[in-house]
Motif scaffolding. Sequence first.
Motif, short mmCIF file in Angstrom:
data_model
loop_
_atom_site.label_atom_id
_atom_site.label_comp_id
_atom_site.label_asym_id
_atom_site.label_seq_id
_atom_site.Cartn_x
_atom_site.Cartn_y
_atom_site.Cartn_z
N GLN A 46 3.70 12.23 11.14
CA GLN A 46 3.28 11.45 9.98
C GLN A 46 1.93 11.97 9.51
OE1 GLN A 46 4.84 8.58 8.57
NE2 GLN A 46 6.59 9.14 9.81
N PRO A 47 1.64 11.87 8.20
CA PRO A 47 0.28 12.18 7.76
C PRO A 47 -0.73 11.35 8.52
CG PRO A 47 1.74 11.91 5.89
CD PRO A 47 2.51 11.48 7.11
N GLY A 48 -1.92 11.87 8.71
CA GLY A 48 -2.94 11.18 9.47
C GLY A 48 -3.27 9.82 8.90
N THR A 49 -3.76 8.95 9.75
CA THR A 49 -4.16 7.60 9.32
C THR A 49 -5.20 7.70 8.23
OG1 THR A 49 -3.73 6.74 11.52
CG2 THR A 49 -5.13 5.42 10.07
N ILE A 50 -5.00 6.97 7.15
CA ILE A 50 -5.92 6.99 6.02
C ILE A 50 -6.97 5.92 6.20
CG2 ILE A 50 -6.13 6.78 3.53
CD1 ILE A 50 -4.56 9.23 4.47
N GLU A 51 -8.20 6.32 6.27
CA GLU A 51 -9.31 5.37 6.35
C GLU A 51 -9.79 5.08 4.93
OE1 GLU A 51 -10.35 3.81 8.87
OE2 GLU A 51 -9.20 4.86 10.41
N THR A 52 -9.49 3.87 4.46
CA THR A 52 -9.84 3.52 3.09
C THR A 52 -11.20 2.84 3.05
OG1 THR A 52 -7.51 3.15 2.67
CG2 THR A 52 -9.05 2.26 1.06
N PRO A 53 -12.08 3.24 2.12
CA PRO A 53 -13.37 2.57 2.02
C PRO A 53 -13.19 1.11 1.64
CG PRO A 53 -12.99 4.00 0.12
CD PRO A 53 -11.90 4.29 1.11
N ALA A 91 -6.03 5.24 -1.27
CA ALA A 91 -5.28 5.34 -0.02
C ALA A 91 -3.91 5.98 -0.25
CB ALA A 91 -5.12 3.97 0.62
N LEU A 92 -3.25 5.60 -1.35
CA LEU A 92 -1.95 6.21 -1.66
C LEU A 92 -2.11 7.69 -1.97
CD1 LEU A 92 -0.29 3.49 -3.93
CD2 LEU A 92 -0.49 3.57 -1.45
N SER A 93 -3.15 8.00 -2.74
CA SER A 93 -3.40 9.40 -3.08
C SER A 93 -3.68 10.23 -1.84
CB SER A 93 -4.59 9.47 -4.05
OG SER A 93 -4.92 10.82 -4.35
N ASP A 94 -4.47 9.67 -0.92
CA ASP A 94 -4.79 10.40 0.31
C ASP A 94 -3.54 10.63 1.17
OD1 ASP A 94 -7.41 10.47 -0.47
OD2 ASP A 94 -8.10 8.91 0.93
N TYR A 95 -2.69 9.62 1.25
CA TYR A 95 -1.47 9.75 2.05
C TYR A 95 -0.57 10.84 1.46
CZ TYR A 95 2.78 8.39 4.56
OH TYR A 95 3.92 8.39 5.35
N PHE A 157 1.08 -0.25 3.08
CA PHE A 157 -0.33 -0.44 2.72
C PHE A 157 -0.50 -1.89 2.29
CE2 PHE A 157 0.92 3.90 2.04
CZ PHE A 157 -0.13 4.65 2.51
N VAL A 158 -1.39 -2.61 2.96
CA VAL A 158 -1.64 -4.02 2.67
C VAL A 158 -3.08 -4.15 2.18
CG1 VAL A 158 -1.61 -6.38 3.55
CG2 VAL A 158 0.00 -4.68 4.48
N TRP A 159 -3.25 -4.39 0.89
CA TRP A 159 -4.56 -4.45 0.26
C TRP A 159 -4.96 -5.90 0.00
CZ3 TRP A 159 -8.45 -1.31 -0.23
CH2 TRP A 159 -9.43 -1.52 -1.21
N LEU A 160 -6.22 -6.21 0.29
CA LEU A 160 -6.77 -7.54 0.06
C LEU A 160 -7.70 -7.47 -1.15
CD1 LEU A 160 -7.69 -8.39 3.78
CD2 LEU A 160 -5.55 -8.91 2.56
N PRO A 161 -7.22 -7.85 -2.33
CA PRO A 161 -8.03 -7.70 -3.55
C PRO A 161 -9.36 -8.45 -3.50
CG PRO A 161 -5.74 -8.14 -4.11
CD PRO A 161 -5.87 -8.37 -2.63
N GLU A 162 -9.37 -9.64 -2.91
CA GLU A 162 -10.60 -10.43 -2.91
C GLU A 162 -11.67 -9.81 -2.02
OE1 GLU A 162 -9.23 -14.27 -1.71
OE2 GLU A 162 -8.56 -14.83 -3.73
N GLN A 165 -10.47 -4.49 0.50
CA GLN A 165 -10.30 -3.69 1.70
C GLN A 165 -8.84 -3.73 2.15
OE1 GLN A 165 -12.74 -5.40 4.78
NE2 GLN A 165 -11.35 -7.09 5.15
N MET A 166 -8.48 -2.76 3.02
CA MET A 166 -7.14 -2.70 3.57
C MET A 166 -7.06 -3.60 4.79
SD MET A 166 -4.49 -0.89 2.49
CE MET A 166 -5.10 0.69 1.89
N LEU A 167 -5.94 -4.30 4.92
CA LEU A 167 -5.66 -5.06 6.13
C LEU A 167 -4.84 -4.16 7.05
CD1 LEU A 167 -5.69 -7.60 7.84
CD2 LEU A 167 -3.69 -8.43 6.55
N THR A 168 -5.41 -3.78 8.17
CA THR A 168 -4.75 -2.91 9.12
C THR A 168 -4.35 -3.70 10.37
OG1 THR A 168 -6.92 -2.26 9.98
CG2 THR A 168 -5.91 -0.83 8.32
#
Length: 287
Positions: A46-53, A91-95, A157-162, A165-168
Amino acid sequence: MNNVVNRRALRASALALAVGLVLVAGCKRDADSTAPAPAEGTAATQPGTIETPAATSAPVELRDVIETSPQAVVGISYPADIARYPGLAKALSDYAGSARGELQQAVDGLGNDKPTMPYELSLSFEKVLETPQLVVVSADGSRYTGGAHGEPLVARFVWLPEQQQMLTADKLVADAKGWKAVSDYVADQLRERVATRLSSEDMDPGQLQESLRSASRMIADGTEPSADNFRQFQPLTGADGKISAVRFVFPPYQVGPYSDGTQTVDVPASVLAPHVGAPYAGLFAAG
């Protein structure tokens, strides 16, 4: 208005063409290839884990990709309006970039040679949930660089808009006790599923027992209680918008052979909620 409609129709036709080329190549591989499949019981690369800011203000432009050449076919599609969440879009672009990079590395290794079947990358991002608290995107596809079939690409990918950040997985469940509860529940569901399927097949008792033991070993290995084994997941919400269950997603080879495909198990909020990290407990349904 007509121009917009025409552009959308052209985009849809082009994507359909790219997917068609990928499917034709895949069918020919299944019929013609004699190369061995990856060893069962090991996860596909799998592509490496994406660390999203935690947050990003820079816009990320995501464009569908359709490329064909004698050596490779690439088709990538994104949700139309995902750029409104820049951190998620990155995150999608990086993946996708990681998946393309690995494909290109394999193509470069060919030199001037032409493969018997074109190498390929097929990757589709779909928005499967959008609420004020949660945005969930699935990524499904495959990358073929030789052999009997492609490597499955499966991500969520689970994004928390408020919180921007990403929920991992390591944030979702707070401790080892929680992962043990998740592991036990998921493994029980998978074993029951396998036992039901195998018992309906025409096997002698000895063969049935050996098949059950083999399946149980794969399930035990793939569901050991750690965040890494449960990193692909998507929340399921009820009418109130709260999380009623979490669907854990397992790529081929993690908990079963390639022929079983991607498998999922829904863990109810009643099992998860006592172990969810405090900052995210409010996302779950009460009780």
